[in-house]
Design a protein around this motif. Structure first.
Motif, mmCIF file in Angstrom:
data_model
loop_
_atom_site.group_PDB
_atom_site.id
_atom_site.type_symbol
_atom_site.label_atom_id
_atom_site.label_comp_id
_atom_site.label_asym_id
_atom_site.label_seq_id
_atom_site.Cartn_x
_atom_site.Cartn_y
_atom_site.Cartn_z
ATOM 1 N N VAL A 1 11.768 51.910 55.941
ATOM 2 C CA VAL A 1 12.173 53.321 55.989
ATOM 3 C C VAL A 1 13.288 53.509 57.009
ATOM 4 O O VAL A 1 14.294 54.184 56.741
ATOM 5 C CB VAL A 1 10.973 54.232 56.323
ATOM 6 N N TYR A 2 13.127 52.910 58.180
ATOM 7 C CA TYR A 2 14.179 53.038 59.188
ATOM 8 C C TYR A 2 15.503 52.483 58.667
ATOM 9 O O TYR A 2 16.554 53.115 58.810
ATOM 10 C CB TYR A 2 13.808 52.327 60.485
ATOM 11 N N LYS A 3 15.474 51.301 58.062
ATOM 12 C CA LYS A 3 16.712 50.660 57.616
ATOM 13 C C LYS A 3 17.408 51.464 56.524
ATOM 14 O O LYS A 3 18.636 51.582 56.519
ATOM 15 C CB LYS A 3 16.420 49.247 57.121
ATOM 16 N N ILE A 4 16.645 52.025 55.584
ATOM 17 C CA ILE A 4 17.297 52.775 54.509
ATOM 18 C C ILE A 4 17.886 54.066 55.046
ATOM 19 O O ILE A 4 18.982 54.475 54.651
ATOM 20 C CB ILE A 4 16.311 53.053 53.343
ATOM 21 N N VAL A 5 17.207 54.710 55.987
ATOM 22 C CA VAL A 5 17.730 55.953 56.571
ATOM 23 C C VAL A 5 18.967 55.656 57.417
ATOM 24 O O VAL A 5 19.976 56.371 57.344
ATOM 25 C CB VAL A 5 16.651 56.653 57.414
ATOM 26 N N ASN A 6 18.916 54.594 58.213
ATOM 27 C CA ASN A 6 20.052 54.241 59.052
ATOM 28 C C ASN A 6 21.263 53.844 58.216
ATOM 29 O O ASN A 6 22.405 54.194 58.546
ATOM 30 C CB ASN A 6 19.662 53.096 59.995
ATOM 31 N N THR A 7 21.020 53.142 57.119
ATOM 32 C CA THR A 7 22.113 52.777 56.215
ATOM 33 C C THR A 7 22.699 54.013 55.555
ATOM 34 O O THR A 7 23.923 54.150 55.429
ATOM 35 C CB THR A 7 21.620 51.793 55.143
ATOM 36 N N ALA A 8 21.828 54.930 55.137
ATOM 37 C CA ALA A 8 22.312 56.176 54.527
ATOM 38 C C ALA A 8 23.156 56.968 55.520
ATOM 39 O O ALA A 8 24.212 57.509 55.168
ATOM 40 C CB ALA A 8 21.133 57.004 54.041
ATOM 41 N N ASP A 9 22.705 57.043 56.763
ATOM 42 C CA ASP A 9 23.465 57.764 57.778
ATOM 43 C C ASP A 9 24.846 57.147 57.971
ATOM 44 O O ASP A 9 25.837 57.863 58.120
ATOM 45 C CB ASP A 9 22.702 57.760 59.097
ATOM 46 N N SER A 10 24.920 55.815 57.952
ATOM 47 C CA SER A 10 26.202 55.133 58.163
ATOM 48 C C SER A 10 27.154 55.329 56.992
ATOM 49 O O SER A 10 28.369 55.153 57.138
ATOM 50 C CB SER A 10 25.980 53.642 58.405
ATOM 51 N N MET A 11 26.617 55.707 55.825
ATOM 52 C CA MET A 11 27.460 55.863 54.641
ATOM 53 C C MET A 11 27.774 57.321 54.309
ATOM 54 O O MET A 11 28.894 57.638 53.900
ATOM 55 C CB MET A 11 26.780 55.198 53.427
ATOM 56 N N PRO B 1 34.251 67.128 54.625
ATOM 57 C CA PRO B 1 34.061 68.059 53.507
ATOM 58 C C PRO B 1 33.171 67.500 52.403
ATOM 59 O O PRO B 1 32.392 68.243 51.794
ATOM 60 C CB PRO B 1 35.496 68.289 53.013
ATOM 61 N N ARG B 2 33.244 66.203 52.160
ATOM 62 C CA ARG B 2 32.443 65.618 51.088
ATOM 63 C C ARG B 2 30.979 65.452 51.482
ATOM 64 O O ARG B 2 30.077 65.648 50.661
ATOM 65 C CB ARG B 2 33.021 64.264 50.667
ATOM 66 N N HIS B 3 30.716 65.099 52.727
ATOM 67 C CA HIS B 3 29.363 64.696 53.095
ATOM 68 C C HIS B 3 28.638 65.627 54.059
ATOM 69 O O HIS B 3 27.466 65.381 54.379
ATOM 70 C CB HIS B 3 29.398 63.282 53.694
ATOM 71 N N ALA B 4 29.274 66.665 54.545
ATOM 72 C CA ALA B 4 28.627 67.544 55.531
ATOM 73 C C ALA B 4 27.316 68.109 54.999
ATOM 74 O O ALA B 4 26.321 68.195 55.732
ATOM 75 C CB ALA B 4 29.569 68.671 55.928
ATOM 76 N N ALA B 5 27.284 68.499 53.741
ATOM 77 C CA ALA B 5 26.063 69.066 53.153
ATOM 78 C C ALA B 5 25.171 67.977 52.582
ATOM 79 O O ALA B 5 23.978 67.905 52.900
ATOM 80 C CB ALA B 5 26.430 70.072 52.057
ATOM 81 N N PHE B 6 25.732 67.112 51.763
ATOM 82 C CA PHE B 6 24.924 66.090 51.080
ATOM 83 C C PHE B 6 24.307 65.100 52.069
ATOM 84 O O PHE B 6 23.187 64.640 51.879
ATOM 85 C CB PHE B 6 25.798 65.339 50.070
ATOM 86 N N GLY B 7 25.035 64.781 53.140
ATOM 87 C CA GLY B 7 24.539 63.801 54.097
ATOM 88 C C GLY B 7 23.767 64.389 55.257
ATOM 89 O O GLY B 7 23.344 63.654 56.159
ATOM 90 N N TRP B 8 23.544 65.702 55.228
ATOM 91 C CA TRP B 8 22.860 66.370 56.338
ATOM 92 C C TRP B 8 21.482 65.782 56.590
ATOM 93 O O TRP B 8 21.122 65.478 57.737
ATOM 94 C CB TRP B 8 22.755 67.872 56.049
#
Length: 293
Positions: free
Chosen positions: A161-171, A177-184
């Motif tokens: 869980v930690y690794k997938i969340v950390n990877t998602a955060d890095s991407m 503008p593209r990721h401010a909402a989707f990557g919140w």
């Protein structure tokens, strides 16, 4: 026992090229899944809601996979821990910057560009050195201490869980503008999961400067990365963070440990690598003691 053996195996083997040239690394597979989700769902309306749903799905799938893998027993746990920790590879990448910088400034820039996201074309020797040291400190927390700690707390489900969340955060966890909402959701959950590990990492790096770290860490743009960077700055008596360029624009970030020297070179990078091993050894010692008790 699995954590101790996994940490030792990672330190011994790192990321063997003969294996990962033939097979996709799990982190690469995670990145492909997140990239697909970004392309598929980061469109149209309700992007924040979609991002929350994607992160929830990733967390659920990672936790379930962790449960299934844990059925394989100690051997599987040790291998997964060794694969998903990054101590040896982190030291190798950081040390490569020092080696490149000794040969030429352009080579130092090329090597540091492999571990940082900022622009490197205009960096001088000191800027290259500081960037490598900052990356060393931050990635010790993100790539070693945090995943090891979450494995200690929640086994393979916690680690994955930690690794997938950390990877998602890095991407996707960027305020663009593209990721401010989707990557919140990815960015906020990553902040939560790193809250304790970042501070533990700081204490492992600079235990004698712990009372000064809160003040220094507050100067950093990140609520968590500032802790290990502030600790490394104190440990090496060097100023870190400060202005840097992203996408052609200079960002006027505050200096951490601003009163220390701003100059740096390969010897400072090597010293940071030594600190990485000392901090790793401290955490390993605690894990070993916990296992024995």
């Amino acid at each position: 026992m699995s954590l101790v053996l996994g940490m030792l195996l990672d330190a011994l083997l790192g990321e063997p090229k003969w294996l990962w040239n033939r097979l996709p690394h799990p982190a690469v597979l995670m990145g492909r899944v997140i990239g697909w989700a970004d392309t598929r769902f980061n469109t149209g309306r309700f992007r924040k809601v979609k991002g929350v749903a994607v992160v929830a799905g990733l967390v659920g799938a990672a936790a379930l996979l962790g449960v299934v893998l844990s059925w394989g027993g100690t051997v599987v746990e040790v291998v997964v821990v060794a694969v998903l920790l990054a101590q040896r590879s982190l030291v190798d990448h950081v040390r490569a910057v020092a080696a490149g910088l000794r040969r030429s400034l352009p080579e130092g820039r090329r090597n540091v560009a492999m571990i940082v996201g900022r622009e490197t074309a205009s960096m001088d020797d000191s800027a290259v050195s500081r960037a490598a040291i900052e990356s060393a400190a931050e990635n010790l927390s993100d790539g070693v201490i945090a995943p090891a700690l979450w494995f200690a707390v929640a086994g393979l489900p916690g680690l994955l869980v930690y690794k997938i969340v950390n990877t998602a955060d890095s991407m996707i966890g960027y305020r663009t503008p593209r990721h401010a909402a989707f990557g919140w959701a990815a960015a906020r959950l990553d902040d939560v999961l790193n809250l304790v590990p970042a501070r533990i990492t700081a204490v492992l790096i600079a235990p004698l400067a712990v009372w000064q770290l809160r003040r220094d860490a507050r100067l950093h743009r990140s609520p968590n990365a500032g802790w290990p960077e502030a600790a490394m700055a104190r440990r090496l008596d060097i100023a870190l963070s400060g202005p840097r360029a992203y996408d052609g624009k200079m960002q006027d970030f505050a200096w951490v440990n601003a009163g220390a020297r701003h100059s740096g070179g390969p010897r400072d990078i090597e010293a940071a690598c030594g600190v990485l091993w000392q901090a790793w050894g401290g955490f390993l010692g605690v894990a070993l003691l916990a296992w024995l008790l």
